[in-house]
Design a protein around this motif. Structure first.
Motif, PDB file in Angstrom:
ATOM      1  N   ASN A  32       0.812  -1.208   0.000  1.00 48.57           N
ATOM      2  CA  ASN A  32       0.000   0.000   0.000  1.00 48.57           C
ATOM      3  C   ASN A  32       0.851   1.266   0.000  1.00 48.57           C
ATOM      4  N   ALA A  33       1.952   1.218   0.747  1.00 51.25           N
ATOM      5  CA  ALA A  33       2.830   2.376   0.838  1.00 51.25           C
ATOM      6  C   ALA A  33       4.177   1.945   1.380  1.00 51.25           C
ATOM      7  N   MET A  34       5.177   2.753   1.117  1.00 51.90           N
ATOM      8  CA  MET A  34       6.523   2.477   1.607  1.00 51.90           C
ATOM      9  C   MET A  34       7.252   3.798   1.763  1.00 51.90           C
ATOM     10  N   GLY A  35       7.984   3.932   2.862  1.00 51.53           N
ATOM     11  CA  GLY A  35       8.667   5.202   3.055  1.00 51.53           C
ATOM     12  C   GLY A  35       9.466   5.245   4.332  1.00 51.53           C
ATOM     13  N   TRP A  36       9.540   6.452   4.918  1.00 50.61           N
ATOM     14  CA  TRP A  36      10.453   6.707   6.021  1.00 50.61           C
ATOM     15  C   TRP A  36       9.783   7.491   7.148  1.00 50.61           C
ATOM     16  N   GLN A  44       8.401  11.771  19.701  1.00 56.07           N
ATOM     17  CA  GLN A  44       7.648  10.685  19.094  1.00 56.07           C
ATOM     18  C   GLN A  44       8.111  10.452  17.663  1.00 56.07           C
ATOM     19  N   ARG A  45       7.883   9.241  17.194  1.00 59.03           N
ATOM     20  CA  ARG A  45       8.195   8.922  15.805  1.00 59.03           C
ATOM     21  C   ARG A  45       7.290   9.751  14.894  1.00 59.03           C
ATOM     22  N   GLU A  46       7.891  10.287  13.819  1.00 58.06           N
ATOM     23  CA  GLU A  46       7.123  11.140  12.918  1.00 58.06           C
ATOM     24  C   GLU A  46       7.374  10.752  11.467  1.00 58.06           C
ATOM     25  N   LEU A  47       6.391  11.043  10.644  1.00 58.72           N
ATOM     26  CA  LEU A  47       6.512  10.793   9.217  1.00 58.72           C
ATOM     27  C   LEU A  47       7.567  11.710   8.600  1.00 58.72           C
ATOM     28  N   VAL A  48       8.392  11.150   7.731  1.00 60.51           N
ATOM     29  CA  VAL A  48       9.319  11.947   6.933  1.00 60.51           C
ATOM     30  C   VAL A  48       8.821  11.995   5.497  1.00 60.51           C
ATOM     31  N   ALA A  49       8.644  10.832   4.881  1.00 59.12           N
ATOM     32  CA  ALA A  49       8.173  10.752   3.500  1.00 59.12           C
ATOM     33  C   ALA A  49       7.564   9.386   3.275  1.00 59.12           C
ATOM     34  N   LEU A  50       6.455   9.358   2.557  1.00 62.07           N
ATOM     35  CA  LEU A  50       5.765   8.094   2.301  1.00 62.07           C
ATOM     36  C   LEU A  50       5.297   8.061   0.861  1.00 62.07           C
ATOM     37  N   ILE A  51       5.682   7.005   0.139  1.00 53.27           N
ATOM     38  CA  ILE A  51       5.287   6.826  -1.249  1.00 53.27           C
ATOM     39  C   ILE A  51       4.111   5.850  -1.285  1.00 53.27           C
ATOM     40  N   THR A  52       2.989   6.295  -1.837  1.00 53.39           N
ATOM     41  CA  THR A  52       1.801   5.448  -1.887  1.00 53.39           C
ATOM     42  C   THR A  52       1.842   4.546  -3.117  1.00 53.39           C
ATOM     43  N   SER A  53       0.931   3.606  -3.152  1.00 53.22           N
ATOM     44  CA  SER A  53       0.883   2.673  -4.277  1.00 53.22           C
ATOM     45  C   SER A  53       0.517   3.374  -5.584  1.00 53.22           C
ATOM     46  N   SER A  54      -0.102   4.544  -5.489  1.00 55.28           N
ATOM     47  CA  SER A  54      -0.454   5.311  -6.685  1.00 55.28           C
ATOM     48  C   SER A  54       0.736   6.102  -7.210  1.00 55.28           C
ATOM     49  N   GLY A  55       1.817   6.128  -6.429  1.00 53.94           N
ATOM     50  CA  GLY A  55       3.014   6.824  -6.866  1.00 53.94           C
ATOM     51  C   GLY A  55       3.192   8.203  -6.292  1.00 53.94           C
ATOM     52  N   SER A  56       2.206   8.675  -5.550  1.00 49.32           N
ATOM     53  CA  SER A  56       2.346   9.988  -4.934  1.00 49.32           C
ATOM     54  C   SER A  56       3.197   9.881  -3.673  1.00 49.32           C
ATOM     55  N   THR A  57       3.821  10.988  -3.321  1.00 48.18           N
ATOM     56  CA  THR A  57       4.693  11.018  -2.150  1.00 48.18           C
ATOM     57  C   THR A  57       4.256  12.126  -1.195  1.00 48.18           C
ATOM     58  N   THR A  68      14.189  13.921  -0.701  1.00 47.86           N
ATOM     59  CA  THR A  68      13.473  13.308  -1.813  1.00 47.86           C
ATOM     60  C   THR A  68      13.417  11.796  -1.603  1.00 47.86           C
ATOM     61  N   ALA A  69      12.213  11.262  -1.582  1.00 47.31           N
ATOM     62  CA  ALA A  69      12.029   9.818  -1.464  1.00 47.31           C
ATOM     63  C   ALA A  69      11.784   9.235  -2.848  1.00 47.31           C
ATOM     64  N   SER A  70      12.307   8.048  -3.072  1.00 45.59           N
ATOM     65  CA  SER A  70      12.087   7.372  -4.348  1.00 45.59           C
ATOM     66  C   SER A  70      12.043   5.867  -4.113  1.00 45.59           C
ATOM     67  N   ARG A  71      11.501   5.171  -5.102  1.00 46.99           N
ATOM     68  CA  ARG A  71      11.353   3.726  -4.956  1.00 46.99           C
ATOM     69  C   ARG A  71      11.746   3.032  -6.248  1.00 46.99           C
ATOM     70  N   ASP A  72      12.521   1.979  -6.124  1.00 43.98           N
ATOM     71  CA  ASP A  72      12.878   1.119  -7.241  1.00 43.98           C
ATOM     72  C   ASP A  72      12.120  -0.188  -7.052  1.00 43.98           C
ATOM     73  N   ALA A  73      11.002  -0.327  -7.763  1.00 43.10           N
ATOM     74  CA  ALA A  73      10.161  -1.505  -7.574  1.00 43.10           C
ATOM     75  C   ALA A  73      10.871  -2.786  -7.969  1.00 43.10           C
ATOM     76  N   ALA A  74      11.710  -2.715  -8.980  1.00 41.90           N
ATOM     77  CA  ALA A  74      12.414  -3.913  -9.439  1.00 41.90           C
ATOM     78  C   ALA A  74      13.369  -4.449  -8.374  1.00 41.90           C
ATOM     79  N   LYS A  75      13.919  -3.536  -7.575  1.00 41.75           N
ATOM     80  CA  LYS A  75      14.865  -3.927  -6.524  1.00 41.75           C
ATOM     81  C   LYS A  75      14.198  -3.998  -5.155  1.00 41.75           C
TER      82      LYS A  75
END
Length: 115
Positions: A32-36, A44-57, A68-75
């Motif tokens: 669903n999402a992946m990030g930091w 407290q723990r806080e959101l830095v960046a989250l990439i959703t399954s739709s590709g938005s960050t 800048t957050a990015s995702r390499d789906a192949a890797k």
């Protein structure tokens, strides 16, 4: 099960840059999402960046324009490029993956910004 392994933390001077990586393995389908997130001492723990399954960050206001957050789906890897680092960015940075409504976390990597 999902395993997340972060790397790339360390000590950097103010104004410097670091790149974090997080490699995912295991049952990593239907993400669903992946990030930091990060947690500074005494905070407290806080959101830095989250990439959703739709590709938005989604970024925390405090890091917009610097990180800048990015995702390499192949890797199955997500990255966090951090520029213009400030002392207040000092924290343990955790990789996060959301799948089927469940949150999975890495063990974290320490980023220290200090002169």
């Amino acid at each position: 099960q999902v395993q997340l392994v972060e790397s790339g933390g360390g000590l950097v001077q103010p104004g410097g840059s670091l790149r974090l990586s997080c490699a995912a393995s295991g049952s990593i389908f239907r993400i669903n999402a992946m990030g930091w997130y990060r947690q500074a001492p005494g905070k407290q723990r806080e959101l830095v960046a989250l990439i959703t399954s739709s590709g938005s960050t989604n970024y925390a206001d405090s890091v917009k324009g610097r990180f800048t957050a990015s995702r390499d789906a192949a890797k199955n890897t997500v990255y966090l490029q951090m520029n213009s680092l400030k002392p207040e960015d000092t924290a343990v940075y955790y990789c996060n993956l959301v799948r089927a409504g469940l949150n999975y976390w890495g063990k974290g990597t320490l980023v220290t910004v200090s002169s």
